[in-house]
Design a protein around this motif. Structure first.
Motif, short mmCIF file in Angstrom:
data_model
loop_
_atom_site.label_atom_id
_atom_site.label_comp_id
_atom_site.label_asym_id
_atom_site.label_seq_id
_atom_site.Cartn_x
_atom_site.Cartn_y
_atom_site.Cartn_z
N ALA A 31 0.82 -1.21 0.00
CA ALA A 31 0.00 0.00 0.00
C ALA A 31 0.86 1.26 0.00
CB ALA A 31 -0.93 -0.01 1.21
N LYS A 32 1.97 1.23 0.72
CA LYS A 32 2.79 2.44 0.87
C LYS A 32 3.76 2.65 -0.29
CE LYS A 32 5.51 5.00 4.23
NZ LYS A 32 5.97 5.10 5.62
N PHE A 33 4.36 1.56 -0.76
CA PHE A 33 5.43 1.70 -1.76
C PHE A 33 5.02 1.21 -3.14
CE2 PHE A 33 7.43 1.00 2.43
CZ PHE A 33 8.02 2.24 2.57
N GLY A 34 3.88 0.55 -3.24
CA GLY A 34 3.42 0.05 -4.54
C GLY A 34 4.05 -1.27 -4.89
N ALA A 35 3.38 -2.00 -5.76
CA ALA A 35 3.89 -3.30 -6.21
C ALA A 35 5.01 -3.06 -7.23
CB ALA A 35 2.76 -4.11 -6.83
N PRO A 36 5.97 -4.01 -7.35
CA PRO A 36 6.03 -5.22 -6.55
C PRO A 36 6.80 -5.02 -5.24
CG PRO A 36 7.73 -5.30 -8.23
CD PRO A 36 6.99 -4.00 -8.42
N ILE A 37 6.46 -5.85 -4.26
CA ILE A 37 7.23 -5.98 -3.02
C ILE A 37 7.82 -7.38 -3.02
CG2 ILE A 37 7.06 -6.13 -0.50
CD1 ILE A 37 6.77 -3.29 -1.52
N TYR A 38 9.09 -7.49 -2.71
CA TYR A 38 9.75 -8.80 -2.71
C TYR A 38 9.74 -9.38 -1.30
CZ TYR A 38 11.12 -7.83 -7.46
OH TYR A 38 11.08 -7.56 -8.80
N VAL A 39 9.46 -10.67 -1.21
CA VAL A 39 9.40 -11.36 0.08
C VAL A 39 10.32 -12.57 0.02
CG1 VAL A 39 7.92 -12.43 1.82
CG2 VAL A 39 6.98 -10.65 0.31
N ARG A 40 11.27 -12.61 0.97
CA ARG A 40 12.18 -13.76 0.98
C ARG A 40 11.50 -14.92 1.69
NH1 ARG A 40 15.68 -16.80 3.76
NH2 ARG A 40 17.51 -17.57 2.65
N HIS A 41 11.27 -15.97 0.94
CA HIS A 41 10.58 -17.18 1.37
C HIS A 41 9.09 -16.87 1.54
CE1 HIS A 41 10.53 -21.31 2.70
NE2 HIS A 41 9.81 -20.99 3.75
N GLU A 42 8.26 -17.92 1.60
CA GLU A 42 6.83 -17.72 1.83
C GLU A 42 6.66 -16.94 3.14
OE1 GLU A 42 4.94 -21.52 1.93
OE2 GLU A 42 4.88 -21.69 -0.26
N ILE A 43 5.87 -15.87 3.10
CA ILE A 43 5.72 -15.02 4.28
C ILE A 43 5.24 -15.84 5.47
CG2 ILE A 43 3.38 -14.30 3.61
CD1 ILE A 43 6.01 -12.10 5.41
N VAL A 44 4.29 -16.73 5.25
CA VAL A 44 3.90 -17.77 6.20
C VAL A 44 3.64 -19.02 5.36
CG1 VAL A 44 2.90 -16.15 7.87
CG2 VAL A 44 1.43 -17.16 6.12
N HIS A 45 3.65 -20.18 6.01
CA HIS A 45 3.51 -21.42 5.26
C HIS A 45 2.04 -21.76 5.02
CE1 HIS A 45 7.83 -22.90 6.30
NE2 HIS A 45 7.78 -22.22 5.17
N ASN A 46 1.43 -21.00 4.10
CA ASN A 46 0.07 -21.31 3.70
C ASN A 46 -0.13 -20.93 2.24
OD1 ASN A 46 -3.02 -20.34 3.40
ND2 ASN A 46 -2.84 -22.09 4.78
N THR A 47 -0.57 -21.89 1.44
CA THR A 47 -0.70 -21.70 -0.01
C THR A 47 -1.69 -20.59 -0.34
OG1 THR A 47 -0.29 -24.07 -0.26
CG2 THR A 47 -1.18 -22.91 -2.17
#
Length: 331
Positions: A31-47
């Protein structure tokens, strides 16, 4: 053959404070910086959660080489090693750390005691990102044990300064058995003042211990990569109740419910309530006519967001983020 008649919901179940916080960090960063945002590894383990965030502009990566210069990077709830932190800083990314504060607490303890000369035994699952992150707080001196038999193989350089830490999402009972073996072999070992296994993992396992004897089958909503969800299924099975874990309602098998009048339902700490509701609807379609919730602990824990995502610097106002409506009330 009798069909399912009643669904009994475990309390508590589903999202914990660390998962809520991690997802909100990604949402606010977008919301603040706009897409894309990169996330190292799944943020949480849920598909479901990961796929939902992908549609909003999150890109999930494992290697920092895949993040372009100047990008915004979020570390997952599981935590990262010192090497990953330092490399990300060296590359100049704008970093937001979504590591669960209860995992960070373990990292802080390791760093503090290492300065005093301690070596460590870590109880956890090899290859799990949380274990890799914790063991990566030091260059050496952390010995991983996965089961009781591993304790006898540990060869610390010295035993005067030895401490034990655990992965936060383990089976409480399994960890206790390993901890007992560690303390028997190393009677002077330093143990955490409060156990490392997180409150949410403990509460969900305690709820399954109450739920399992009351029902004919237990369904756990959770993804295969979710450690705490796997532990819930194993626990129910160990207590003598047939138990199955599903990522979503489509994975339910009608054969599981043959002769099962009462169905127990819970969800791992990274599984959103929308998936539980879909499972309820599917079991109702198989014949269940009533749903009731067990009495259980009400969790009120809430973790603060990182600096830079709380307030919009331009307006001084709290940034409002559109929450996914399908996640249901309270999630």
């Amino acid at each position: 053959m009798p069909k399912p008649q009643e669904i009994v919901l475990a309390e508590p179940r589903g999202f914990c404070a660390g998962v809520d916080r991690a997802i909100e960090i990604v949402e606010r960063a977008i919301a603040k910086f706009g897409a894309p945002i990169y996330v190292r590894h799944e943020i949480v383990h849920n598909t479901f959660v990961v796929n939902d965030l992908k549609t909003r502009g999150a890109i999930f990566i494992e290697e920092l080489d895949d993040v372009p210069p100047g990008a915004t990077l979020v570390f997952s709830a599981h935590g990262v090693s010192q090497a990953v932190q330092q490399e990300a800083q060296r590359r100049g990314f704008q970093i937001f750390d979504a590591t669960c504060p209860l995992v960070s607490k373990v990292h802080v303890e390791v760093a503090k005691l290492a300065k005093e000369g301690y070596e460590f035994i870590m109880i956890g699952h090899k290859g799990h990102p949380e274990v890799e992150g914790t063991m990566g707080q030091l260059d050496h001196g952390i010995h991983l044990v996965e089961e009781v038999e591993d304790v006898a193989k540990v060869q610390p350089a010295q035993t005067e300064l030895l401490a034990v830490v655990t992965q936060t999402t383990l089976s409480v009972d399994d960890a206790a058995a390993i901890m007992a073996a560690v303390r028997e072999r190393f009677p002077q070992i330093r143990v955490p003042k409060q156990q490392d296994i997180c409150y949410a993992t403990q509460n969900r396992q305690d709820a399954v211990k109450v739920l399992s004897p009351q029902v004919d089958v237990v369904i756990v909503v959770g993804s295969p990569t979710s450690s705490n969800s796997n532990r819930l299924r194993e626990l129910a099975a160990r207590l003598g109740t047939p138990a199955y874990m599903v990522d979503n309602a489509q994975e339910l098998q009608p054969a599981w419910f043959e002769g099962a009048a009462r169905v127990g339902l819970t969800a791992g700490a990274s599984a959103p309530e929308v998936l539980v509701r879909e499972v309820i609807d599917r079991i109702k379609a198989l014949g269940a006519t009533s749903v009731r919730s067990m009495n259980g602990i009400e969790e009120t824990v809430k973790f603060p967001l990182p600096k830079g995502l709380k307030i919009d610097a331009a307006t001084g106002l709290e940034i409002e983020v559109r929450k996914a409506p399908e996640l249901g009330p309270g999630h």
